[in-house]
Design a protein around this motif. Structure first.
Motif, PDB file in Angstrom:
ATOM      1  N   GLY A 143      18.840  26.359   9.689  1.00 17.90           N
ATOM      2  CA  GLY A 143      20.129  26.932   9.342  1.00 17.90           C
ATOM      3  C   GLY A 143      20.177  27.276   7.870  1.00 17.90           C
ATOM      4  N   PRO A 144      21.158  28.064   7.443  1.00 18.69           N
ATOM      5  CA  PRO A 144      21.266  28.445   6.031  1.00 18.69           C
ATOM      6  C   PRO A 144      21.481  27.225   5.139  1.00 18.69           C
ATOM      7  N   ALA A 145      20.902  27.281   3.951  1.00 20.81           N
ATOM      8  CA  ALA A 145      21.091  26.236   2.940  1.00 20.81           C
ATOM      9  C   ALA A 145      21.927  26.815   1.812  1.00 20.81           C
ATOM     10  N   LEU A 146      23.096  26.222   1.585  1.00 18.89           N
ATOM     11  CA  LEU A 146      23.970  26.655   0.498  1.00 18.89           C
ATOM     12  C   LEU A 146      23.617  25.831  -0.733  1.00 18.89           C
ATOM     13  N   LEU A 147      22.922  26.448  -1.656  1.00 17.43           N
ATOM     14  CA  LEU A 147      22.431  25.742  -2.840  1.00 17.43           C
ATOM     15  C   LEU A 147      23.573  25.616  -3.843  1.00 17.43           C
TER      16      LEU A 147
END
Length: 230
Positions: A113-117
């Motif tokens: 899944g997307p990683a929100l840095l």
């Protein structure tokens, strides 16, 4: 004389009239019948027991159904979270994909899944470094006005799709960087990188170095010295 026989000395007469009188006397001597309310009160414990026998299984079934619904909802939520689970990793290298010598520092999303840095902190020998120019000055002796060529990329408040990576600092082996590349290659293992990232469900984790496992956190730390690309 003709007629019925009276009850004398315990003997019963055959006279119907006498029999009727005796029956009436017996009824009058019998205790009066109990009122309807008394009968109902006597039946109440049994009625209550019947309701209890019916109600307890119904309650048990309701609790089982409610628990099953809760477990199913929780399992569904976990499946959704697992299907959007990011897994951030840090790495450093000294050669790029083309086989050219290049010192780099990189964060990659190896999850599904997307990683929100949200935050990244660099430190060298235990001291935070806020920018790449300061890192090169501390680790490798670069003078503030010395010419140098390096690449950077934003790493704050960005989203990394599964399989994406951000190379937030790269120093190619060019004539202008002679001496700097060799020094950075020796000292890059003393650079500590911490990062905090979140999923689309706002579940957050931190990593500390290249070999660390993600640690769940309620929110990203606010006391880090945030690294910036310039």
């Amino acid at each position: 004389m003709g007629g019925g026989h009276l009850a004398l000395g315990g003997r019963v007469s055959d006279d119907p009239l006498a029999e009727r009188l005796a029956a009436v006397e017996a009824k009058l001597a019998a205790p009066p019948p109990r009122p309807i309310a008394d009968r109902v009160l006597r039946l109440l414990p049994w009625l209550s027991l019947g309701h209890l026998l019916v109600g307890v299984p119904t309650l048990v079934i309701s609790l089982v159904v409610a628990w099953g619904t809760f477990v199913q909802a929780e399992a569904t939520q976990k499946i959704q979270q697992a299907s959007a689970w990011p897994f951030l990793g840090y790495t450093t290298g000294n050669y790029n994909e083309r086989g050219e010598r290049e010192l780099y520092f990189e964060l990659a999303n190896n999850g599904v899944g997307p990683a929100l840095l949200r935050a990244v902190e660099l430190s060298y020998r235990g001291k935070p470094v806020p920018a790449p120019a300061e890192l090169l000055a501390r680790c490798c002796g670069r003078a503030p006005d010395a010419p140098v060529r390096f690449g950077t990329a934003p790493i704050r408040n960005i989203a990394l799709r599964p399989g994406d990576a951000v190379r937030f600092l790269s120093v190619p082996d060019l004539p202008i960087n002679r001496g700097l590349v060799e020094a950075l290659d020796r000292e890059r293992w003393k650079v500590r990188v911490r990062a905090c990232y979140c999923s689309v469900f706002e579940d957050c984790w931190t990593i500390d170095g290249g070999e660390s496992e993600p640690v769940p956190v309620r929110q990203c730390p606010a006391d880090w010295t945030r690294y910036r690309e310039r």
